[in-house]
Motif scaffolding. Structure first.
Motif, short mmCIF file in Angstrom:
data_model
loop_
_atom_site.label_atom_id
_atom_site.label_comp_id
_atom_site.label_asym_id
_atom_site.label_seq_id
_atom_site.Cartn_x
_atom_site.Cartn_y
_atom_site.Cartn_z
N GLU A 133 0.60 -1.17 -0.06
CA GLU A 133 0.00 0.07 -0.08
C GLU A 133 0.87 1.39 0.02
O GLU A 133 1.62 1.49 0.93
N ARG A 134 0.86 2.18 -1.31
CA ARG A 134 1.35 3.52 -0.91
C ARG A 134 2.89 3.38 -0.64
O ARG A 134 3.01 4.08 0.54
N GLY A 135 3.83 2.56 -1.14
CA GLY A 135 5.25 2.64 -0.75
C GLY A 135 5.31 1.81 0.47
O GLY A 135 6.47 1.75 0.93
N LYS A 147 10.80 7.94 -0.27
CA LYS A 147 10.56 8.70 -1.48
C LYS A 147 11.90 9.24 -2.14
O LYS A 147 12.74 9.65 -1.48
#
Length: 203
Positions: free
Chosen positions: A171-173, A200
């Motif tokens: 999920e999302r990174g 990131k």
């Protein structure tokens, strides 16, 4: 920044320092369990000091780090879990099957004892953290431990063990991985859940 290591250095480490490190693992084990007499222990101490002086003749003042071969391959030989040159490492040799499950078979002896006859819980945590992290890793997109939750469900005896891990979801990174430790009789002794975060990339 990692230092470069030449192909000749790779061969030297694998052929010479690999067996040297394994002999140090054996030395640690027998030093714990030895019932040698005082004279023999003192003689062994002198030999160890001699070996230490010999290996210290040329010594890098920095930690070993993670050298690179220059072609994208990194060599974590100082790693506490799997390092070729780290006698503290079990070491962990991780395999991946065709169902994307990861596993490592290992032997933990006297050097890893906590309660009598059992592996220290912190060592179980190290093994599972490393294995779950390897499961979450992607080439060019490393994942770092965010949280690791362990449930110790049975004593983990010293000796032959197996650890297994697989991806639960992403999920999302974030990668959610689960796994467990199994003893030689196939009993699950530790269960693990981990959240691994991909940093990131700055523009």
């Amino acid at each position: 920044m990692s230092r470069r290591i030449t192909p000749d250095e790779v061969q030297l480490d694998e052929a010479v320092f690999g067996p040297l490190t394994q002999s140090l693992r054996e030395l640690i084990d027998v030093a714990i369990r030895s019932e040698a007499g005082g004279a023999d222990a003192l003689r062994a101490h002198e030999l160890i000091k001699e070996a230490t002086a010999l290996l210290s003749a040329r010594l890098d003042p920095k930690p070993f780090g993670v050298p690179s071969t220059g072609d994208g391959e990194y060599l974590p030989w100082g790693n506490v879990a799997m390092g070729l040159r780290n006698a503290i490492a079990p070491p962990l040799i991780i395999q991946r099957d065709d169902t994307d499950r990861f596993a490592t078979d290992l032997v933990l002896g006297a050097a890893y004892e906590g309660p009598p006859g059992q592996v220290h819980g912190g060592m179980c945590a190290l093994v599972l953290d490393h294995l779950l992290g390897a499961t979450a890793h992607r080439p060019g997109a490393p994942a770092f431990t965010g949280t690791l939750t362990l449930r110790y469900v049975a004593p983990t005896p010293l000796g032959r063990l197996r650890a297994e891990a697989w991806i639960d979801r992403e999920e999302r990174g974030k990668t959610f991985a689960v796994g467990h430790m199994i003893d030689a009789q196939g009993v699950v002794t530790v269960q693990a859940e981990g959240v691994f975060i991909r940093p990131k990339v700055s523009a």
